[in-house]
Write a protein that holds these residues in place. Structure first.
Motif, mmCIF file in Angstrom:
data_model
loop_
_atom_site.group_PDB
_atom_site.id
_atom_site.type_symbol
_atom_site.label_atom_id
_atom_site.label_comp_id
_atom_site.label_asym_id
_atom_site.label_seq_id
_atom_site.Cartn_x
_atom_site.Cartn_y
_atom_site.Cartn_z
ATOM 1 N N ARG A 231 28.044 40.565 30.633
ATOM 2 C CA ARG A 231 28.589 39.302 31.138
ATOM 3 C C ARG A 231 28.577 38.237 30.045
ATOM 4 O O ARG A 231 29.200 37.197 30.171
ATOM 5 C CB ARG A 231 27.771 38.819 32.339
ATOM 6 C CG ARG A 231 28.034 39.655 33.573
ATOM 7 C CD ARG A 231 27.085 39.349 34.675
ATOM 8 N NE ARG A 231 25.726 39.789 34.374
ATOM 9 C CZ ARG A 231 24.706 39.727 35.214
ATOM 10 N NH1 ARG A 231 24.886 39.229 36.413
ATOM 11 N NH2 ARG A 231 23.513 40.147 34.862
ATOM 12 N N LEU A 265 25.308 38.331 46.662
ATOM 13 C CA LEU A 265 25.762 37.516 45.520
ATOM 14 C C LEU A 265 25.393 38.170 44.200
ATOM 15 O O LEU A 265 26.179 38.175 43.245
ATOM 16 C CB LEU A 265 25.159 36.107 45.603
ATOM 17 C CG LEU A 265 25.745 35.264 46.734
ATOM 18 C CD1 LEU A 265 25.007 33.934 46.872
ATOM 19 C CD2 LEU A 265 27.237 35.024 46.509
ATOM 20 N N GLU A 266 24.186 38.713 44.156
ATOM 21 C CA GLU A 266 23.759 39.409 42.940
ATOM 22 C C GLU A 266 24.743 40.547 42.630
ATOM 23 O O GLU A 266 25.109 40.780 41.476
ATOM 24 C CB GLU A 266 22.350 39.997 43.099
ATOM 25 C CG GLU A 266 21.220 38.997 42.955
ATOM 26 C CD GLU A 266 20.979 38.178 44.227
ATOM 27 O OE1 GLU A 266 21.761 38.308 45.193
ATOM 28 O OE2 GLU A 266 20.013 37.393 44.254
ATOM 29 N N HIS A 268 27.955 40.866 43.624
ATOM 30 C CA HIS A 268 29.284 40.402 43.216
ATOM 31 C C HIS A 268 29.247 39.846 41.794
ATOM 32 O O HIS A 268 30.139 40.109 40.989
ATOM 33 C CB HIS A 268 29.809 39.361 44.218
ATOM 34 C CG HIS A 268 30.263 40.002 45.496
ATOM 35 N ND1 HIS A 268 31.344 40.848 45.565
ATOM 36 C CD2 HIS A 268 29.752 39.956 46.752
ATOM 37 C CE1 HIS A 268 31.494 41.291 46.808
ATOM 38 N NE2 HIS A 268 30.537 40.764 47.549
ATOM 39 N N ARG A 269 28.194 39.084 41.508
ATOM 40 C CA ARG A 269 28.110 38.530 40.152
ATOM 41 C C ARG A 269 27.967 39.654 39.123
ATOM 42 O O ARG A 269 28.687 39.694 38.130
ATOM 43 C CB ARG A 269 26.932 37.550 40.034
ATOM 44 C CG ARG A 269 26.695 37.080 38.594
ATOM 45 C CD ARG A 269 25.759 35.913 38.512
ATOM 46 N NE ARG A 269 26.396 34.651 38.876
ATOM 47 C CZ ARG A 269 27.285 34.004 38.139
ATOM 48 N NH1 ARG A 269 27.669 34.504 36.990
ATOM 49 N NH2 ARG A 269 27.805 32.876 38.525
ATOM 50 N N ALA A 270 27.040 40.553 39.387
ATOM 51 C CA ALA A 270 26.771 41.602 38.395
ATOM 52 C C ALA A 270 28.009 42.476 38.194
ATOM 53 O O ALA A 270 28.435 42.715 37.057
ATOM 54 C CB ALA A 270 25.591 42.458 38.842
ATOM 55 N N THR A 273 31.759 40.028 37.608
ATOM 56 C CA THR A 273 31.792 39.234 36.365
ATOM 57 C C THR A 273 31.752 40.159 35.158
ATOM 58 O O THR A 273 32.478 39.963 34.183
ATOM 59 C CB THR A 273 30.588 38.268 36.303
ATOM 60 O OG1 THR A 273 30.452 37.650 37.571
ATOM 61 C CG2 THR A 273 30.760 37.218 35.234
ATOM 62 N N THR A 324 32.519 45.517 45.836
ATOM 63 C CA THR A 324 32.618 45.231 44.393
ATOM 64 C C THR A 324 33.376 46.355 43.683
ATOM 65 O O THR A 324 34.179 46.107 42.792
ATOM 66 C CB THR A 324 31.241 45.045 43.714
ATOM 67 O OG1 THR A 324 30.508 46.274 43.727
ATOM 68 C CG2 THR A 324 30.425 43.945 44.371
#
Ligand code: UPG
Length: 520
Positions: A231, A265-266, A268-270, A273, A324
């Motif tokens: 990221r 959220l972790e 989707h972000r991981a 992104t 995801t």
């Protein structure tokens, strides 16, 4: 040290030991894992010219023995040292049980099948270890220096062609690297691993994760490593600037269905992104060949079985994790549509399990395992007390969930075949999803029962309610992989459990030497 490669071109035969385990997905199915479908007269499971990594269970036992002997060469001291501690004594007991049992089997199998075993000398790992392996560090600039090859006389040295492996210190990534190096067919490519070590272990003071060091020791080949979180665009840019990356295997992701429900959220972000950043950096550097670690979870609750690649994706997705993977595929489709130079092969895994046949590398999740197989094996080895079985009221053979468990070595073979697809004259590029599964489903209870047989001990279980995000049954339709990759899975449920137990019993704490639970 020489390794004997298991890709020995032998016909797969039925494993007698598995005869009493019917597949859960099909009443007509006799429980046999997919076997070689070639012509009677040919001499091995080569499809479309690709070595398929076919090792039947019986032959596998023999190969294991040869492997063990070969791999043990020079390692005896190390083995003896670790056998001395109290913990390992307990482990020694475990190993003994298995060894005894396997010995018996292997003797019989040897007698019956020894003629079939061909040691693939070509694939034998060459003794060409460069000193670079010793000097490589996790520092980007230093690493790039040692990665330079092909120096031209008057200008900057040209870096060797390379394949980038994101998440290469993880479970599937590391087995794929091992497979690439064992086959030796892509030795013209440097292997560059980036990993943020969120789910893999690097000993303090070391420059490389333990699994990569073991792979280097076993293959006598080098793997370059950078501790980078993909990221971080700046770091990734530097890496692409300083290396001649042509292909990317993208494994890096969070991957537990159940955990993703609790930590959306972790996830989707991981996963999102990281993938978008990687694709941007690839585009900016003109790199457009990607093999993506996707999942059958993109199919959601199955509308029909077996799941083929035509099955709708993105509908009735049951977990943030699955979403995801689906979103990433959609992004990749858009990228491929935007520029015909892109080729993305999206490998939709079913349930990866098992360990390398050597027992030296395997799955080693950080903390309490989220997935079934590492949980079972940690209960078997005494690290965990009891397995919770999530639900026995599914519409399945015994009420427990049914999955298409695929041996990680089969999966790794599939990844190497996918790399070859890029250079096939008939391959059209664009976005290509391919299932990697066995085509056979087994229930959670069937897996537990097989594991108990292999390890010779009872796995204490308690049935609890269904886990949120889970589906009842899934298994793959695998014809497209056969057609495009010349690949299909050959290792049986027995081999899966046997290899997992070999790994776990020899390494009760995974790549760590001591129990992480005892650490401060
Ligand atoms: O402690 C446990 C863990 C799991 N299960 C059950 O075992 C089955 C398999 O679960 P798990 O090993 O967690 O795998 P999946 O949830 O099926 O997901 C895996 O398989 C997917 C493809 O199906 C991959 O994409 C994921 O990365 C991978 O985690 C399910 O029925 C679970 O309910 C238990 O009963 N107890």
């Amino acid at each position: 040290m020489a390794l004997v490669n298991g890709h020995n071109g032998n016909r797969a035969t039925r494993n007698r030991r598995e005869e009493d385990v019917p597949a859960a997905n099909n009443e007509d199915n006799d429980g046999e894992a997919p076997v070689y479908i070639g012509d009677e007269n040919d001499d091995g499971p080569m499809i479309n010219g690709f070595i398929n990594g076919v090792v039947n269970d019986v032959v596998n036992d023999v190969v294991h023995e040869i492997n063990e002997e070969a791999a043990m060469e020079g390692n005896e001291d190390e083995e003896e040292e670790s056998g001395g501690s109290g913990d390992n004594e307990q482990n020694g007991d475990n190993t003994d049980n298995v060894a005894d049992e396997n010995e018996g089997d292997a003797d019989v199998d040897n007698d019956q099948n020894v003629e079939n075993v061909q040691i693939d000398n070509d694939a034998e790992v060459v003794e060409n270890a460069s000193d670079e392996g010793e000097t490589a560090t996790g520092n980007v600039s230093e690493e790039v220096d040692v990665a330079m090859g092909n120096a031209s006389d008057d200008s900057e040295p040209v870096p060797r062609r390379a394949i980038l492996v994101t998440g290469g210190a993880g479970y599937v990534g590391s087995h794929t690297i091992m497979n690439l190096l064992e086959r030796g067919e892509h030795d013209d490519l440097d292997i560059i691993v980036v990993d943020n070590l969120s789910n893999s272990y690097m000993e303090e003071g070391e420059q490389k994760p333990a699994v990569l060091k073991i792979i280097e020791e076993m293959t006598h080949k080098q793997v370059h490593f950078f501790k980078i979180d993909i990221r971080d665009k700046e770091d990734l840019n530097s890496l692409f600037n300083e290396n001649n990356i042509e292909f990317v295997y993208h494994f890096a992701a969070l991957k537990a269905v159940g955990q993703s429900v609790v930590k959306p959220l972790e996830y989707h972000r991981a996963n999102l992104t990281a993938t978008i950043t990687l694709l941007e950096v690839m585009r900016d550097h003109g790199v457009n060949k990607l093999i993506y670690s996707s999942s059958c979870t993109v199919y959601g609750e199955p509308a029909y079985l077996p799941l083929d690649e035509e099955h709708p994706t993105g509908r009735n997705l049951t977990s943030p994790y699955g979403k995801t993977k689906y979103f990433c595929e959609e992004i990749m489709k858009d990228v491929c549509a935007s520029d015909p130079k892109w080729s993305v092969i999206s490998l939709r895994y079913f349930n990866p399990v098992g360990a390398h046949r050597s027992g030296k590398i395997g799955e080693d999740p950080e903390g309490i395992p989220n997935n079934l197989m590492p949980y079972i094996s940690q209960v078997a080895v005494g690290r965990l007390n009891r397995l919770l079985v999530y639900g026995d009221d599914y519409d399945t053979i015994d009420g427990t969930g049914v999955r298409d468990f695929i041996h990680v070595e089969d999966l790794a073979d599939g990844h190497v075949c996918a790399l070859k697809l890029f250079s096939s004259p008939t391959f059209e590029g664009g976005f290509t999803p391919i299932n990697l599964g066995t085509g056979t489903g087994y229930s959670v209870m069937q897996l537990i029962t097989m594991f108990e047989r292999v390890c010779g001990r009872k796995i204490p279980t308690s049935v609890v309610g269904r886990r949120e995000g889970d589906i009842g049954t899934n298994y793959a339709e695998v014809n497209l992989a056969k057609k495009l990759l010349g690949w299909y899975a050959v290792r049986t449920l027995y081999t899966i459990c046997d290899d997992t137990w070999r790994w776990q019993s020899a390494n009760p704490y995974g790549f760590r030497k001591t129990n992480p639970d005892d650490e401060d």
